[in-house]
Each structure stands twice: as structure tokens, then as C-alpha cells.
Design an enzyme around this catalytic site. Structure first.
Site, PDB file in Angstrom:
ATOM      1  N   GLN A   9      59.063  49.195  14.303  1.00 25.30           N
ATOM      2  CA  GLN A   9      59.264  50.573  14.757  1.00 25.30           C
ATOM      3  C   GLN A   9      58.568  50.816  16.100  1.00 25.30           C
ATOM      4  OE1 GLN A   9      61.154  53.059  13.772  1.00 25.30           O
ATOM      5  NE2 GLN A   9      62.046  51.850  12.112  1.00 25.30           N
ATOM      6  N   SER A  10      58.480  49.781  16.912  1.00 26.72           N
ATOM      7  CA  SER A  10      57.783  49.877  18.191  1.00 26.72           C
ATOM      8  C   SER A  10      58.400  50.906  19.133  1.00 26.72           C
ATOM      9  CB  SER A  10      57.793  48.499  18.871  1.00 26.72           C
ATOM     10  OG  SER A  10      57.387  48.596  20.212  1.00 26.72           O
ATOM     11  N   ASN A  11      57.577  51.862  19.572  1.00 29.31           N
ATOM     12  CA  ASN A  11      58.015  52.828  20.586  1.00 29.31           C
ATOM     13  C   ASN A  11      58.247  52.121  21.921  1.00 29.31           C
ATOM     14  OD1 ASN A  11      57.603  55.194  18.884  1.00 29.31           O
ATOM     15  ND2 ASN A  11      55.425  54.792  19.128  1.00 29.31           N
ATOM     16  N   CYS A  49      59.201  48.995  22.445  1.00 32.74           N
ATOM     17  CA  CYS A  49      60.459  48.233  22.445  1.00 32.74           C
ATOM     18  C   CYS A  49      61.655  49.160  22.614  1.00 32.74           C
ATOM     19  CB  CYS A  49      60.584  47.419  21.157  1.00 32.74           C
ATOM     20  SG  CYS A  49      59.487  45.979  21.116  1.00 32.74           S
ATOM     21  N   GLY A  90      56.148  45.880  16.891  1.00 30.91           N
ATOM     22  CA  GLY A  90      56.462  46.081  15.481  1.00 30.91           C
ATOM     23  C   GLY A  90      57.898  46.551  15.307  1.00 30.91           C
TER      24      GLY A  90
END
Length: 329
Positions: A74-76, A78, A72
Site C-alpha cells: 500500500q505504498s504511497n 509507489c 509496501g
């Protein structure tokens, strides 16, 4: 003897365990403890780095120089992948579900700061075509002379899940140090790898505890299938005949709210109240939903009041900032 694959050593481990005294008292039991996997690092904080230690080591062993992954906006995961890549002198390409509206906050801001290449795709593309999109990007980078390595969503696959195989061993060692036993271990479930690693380790080590996941998206059936498939892949790597049925995968459903990354007003209020009660910051995507669900289930009488429960804080604090306007102070 079975051996787990080699890994990097970039996380701050072991992470500490502390008791949430005031929350335990407020809920009138059980005894709630928390494992601070949010303290595995700063740029690489959270549960993702445990899995990346294995995935990225495999990439390095293969001579790869670009890490491609997805998540997403706001992916942690990524953000952690971008941080690990930069730390090791690799490139990173992030396929993010969302749009580039020119406003960078939270994890998206850190991705840019860390120098990641970013490709934005729609929610429909992400749901149906993210793997083929990453494969196309891999080919494109190969044509430029790079050697890319694809890491799936959350690094939740056979190799990545060994991060939480090791975490279970860490927990067992800490139980001995603390002189107590955890009857239940609670974790948020967003891609399944953390839950799978804990369960595989618990079964192979024959440790008497129950792993319980609170799903933050999709539903119980989806994650039982997802976790089962990850376990099968991990078992083939580990070369174990240990059988884990879908019935042994325990998911408590009902706290997804409106969907992934969408937190109800009641849940947001709980995150605020817990911050003031324990000085503990949870995020609205993963840990906030899981801890809210745990508290509600305790009030319903789902758990024995005399049990010791360990909640794994999987990080995600940067995900708070894009949703700060939703909190009512």
C-alpha cells in the site's frame, strides 16, 4: 553560491498551514498547526511528490523512460511514482512487498488503474534483496530497449531529499506571512528523506526551530543512521561543508506498535476521534501514528505548553481503505 538541483513542477505548492484549534484546546497547549502536504495533488498527493520532482527530473535529464521503485503493498510512494510516470508518458515498474491475492484496494488499486507494471516479492526478499531485485529488473528492461531509472524506497536519497529542503524554505516564508514562529516541526519517519531534507535546510538557513520525527517502523537508532547517510549524500550534491551529527537527529521512538502498517486499537480510535474533532483524516501507517505519538508526548509534558508546533501532514489517505474493517464504529 550553492545551488540545489533542478526539478519538475507538478505538485500543488505551497501547501496551506492551519491551526488545529480544538485539538490544541483539548490537549491544553501547545498551539498545534498542520501543514497540508496531503493537498499536493490527488493521484500524486502527499510528501512523496516533493521528492519525486527532483528524482524524476534527474531521470528525464538522463534520458530515462522507465521508473523503477519499491515499497509496501500500500505504498504511497509507489502510487505517486506510477502517477508521475503516467503523467509524463513514462512506464513504471513497482516492486511491492506482499502477494497478489486478486483483491485490489487503496493504493494497489490505483497502481493498476494507472497502468503500472508490478512485481510482488516476499517480506524477506524485500528486506534483504530489494536493491538487487530492482537492478536485475533494470537489466531486463534494458534488454528490451528501455532506459530505466531506479528510485529508492520513498525517494529518500540525496537527490530526493531536496524536496523537503525546499519545503523548509516554504515554511519560513509562511511564518512571515502568518506572523508567528514554529518552535518544533513534527514529521512521521518511514524512510527518512523528509526528515533529512527539513533538517539540512534548517541547518543551512540557520533557522531557529527543532525538527522531530516519530518513526513508524524500525527504531530510533536505525533512522538516525539512515537519515545521517541521506544527509551525507545530499551534502555532496549541494557541495556544502555544513556538519550535522547524529546527535542532532531527533527521533521520538515508542509508537511503532506491532510494526509497519500495523496500528493499535488505541491508535485507530485516536484517528477516529481526531476526524470527528477537526474534520482531519490521518492514515494508519504514517500520520496517524505520528500524531498519536505527539498527543501522547504532549500529555506526558514533553513539550512546552506555550510552544507553536507544526505537524506536517504527509498524506496517505488511500491507505485507510484496506484497513477500514479495523475501525469500530
Amino acid at each position: 553560491m550553492n545551488k540545489i538541483p533542478p526539478k519538475l513542477n507538478i505538485a500543488n505548492l505551497p501547501t496551506r498551514i492551519e491551526k488545529l484549534e480544538r485539538l490544541s484546546k483539548e490537549l491544553q497547549g501547545p498551539n498545534i498547526f498542520i501543514k497540508r502536504d496531503d493537498e499536493t495533488g490527488t493521484e500524486i498527493s502527499g510528501n512523496k511528490v516533493r521528492k519525486l520532482e527532483f528524482s524524476v527530473q534527474e531521470a528525464l535529464n538522463l534520458g530515462c523512460d522507465v521508473l523503477i521503485t519499491c515499497g509496501g503493498i500500500q505504498s504511497n510512494h509507489c502510487r505517486a511514482t506510477a502517477a508521475v510516470a503516467t503523467k509524463l508518458g513514462l512506464k513504471s515498474l513497482l516492486v511491492l512487498r506482499g502477494s497478489d491475492e486478486g483483491s485490489y484496494d487503496g493504493n494497489l488499486f490505483l497502481n493498476k488503474l494507472l497502468g503500472a507494471d508490478i512485481k510482488f516479492i516476499t517480506s524477506e526478499e524485500y528486506k534483504n534483496n530489494r536493491l538487487s531485485i530492482m537492478e536485475d529488473l533494470k537489466l531486463s528492461y534494458e534488454n528490451k530497449g528501455y532506459k530505466p531509472y531506479i528510485i529508492p524506497e520513498g525517494a529518500s536519497n540525496g537527490i530526493g531529499t531536496f524536496g523537503y529542503f525546499n519545503a523548509m524554505k516554504e515554511i519560513i516564508s509562511q511564518e512571515k506571512e502568518l506572523g508567528l514562529h514554529f518552535d518544533k516541526i513534527i514529521v512521521a519517519v518511514g524512510s527518512g528523506g523528509t526528515h533529512a531534507g527539513l533538517l539540512l535546510s534548517q541547518k543551512i538557513l540557520n533557522h531557529n526551530c527543532e525538527i522531530i520525527g516519530f518513526n513508524v517502523c524500525d527504531d530510533e537508532e536505525y533512522f538516525k543512521n539512515r537519515i545521517y547517510n541521506i544527509l551525507e549524500e545530499s551534502k555532496s550534491i549541494f557541495k556544502t561543508e555544513t556538519n550535522i551529527s547524529k546527535k542532532e537527529i531527533h527521533i521520538i521512538d515508542g509508537y511503532v506498535g506491532q510494526g509497519y502498517g500495523l496500528c493499535s486499537p488505541e491508535n485507530l480510535a485516536f484517528i477516529m476521534d481526531l476526524a470527528k474533532l477537526e474534520g482531519l483524516i490521518l492514515d494508519p501507517v504514517y500520520t496517524g501514528k505520528a500524531m498519536f505519538g505527539l498527543a501522547q508526548e504532549i500529555r506526558k509534558g514533553t513539550f512546552n505548553k506555550k510552544e507553536n508546533i507544526l505537524f506536517i501532514h504527509t498524506g496517505g489517505v488511500f491507505g485507510l481503505y484496506p484497513q477500514k474493517d479495523l475501525f469500530l464504529f
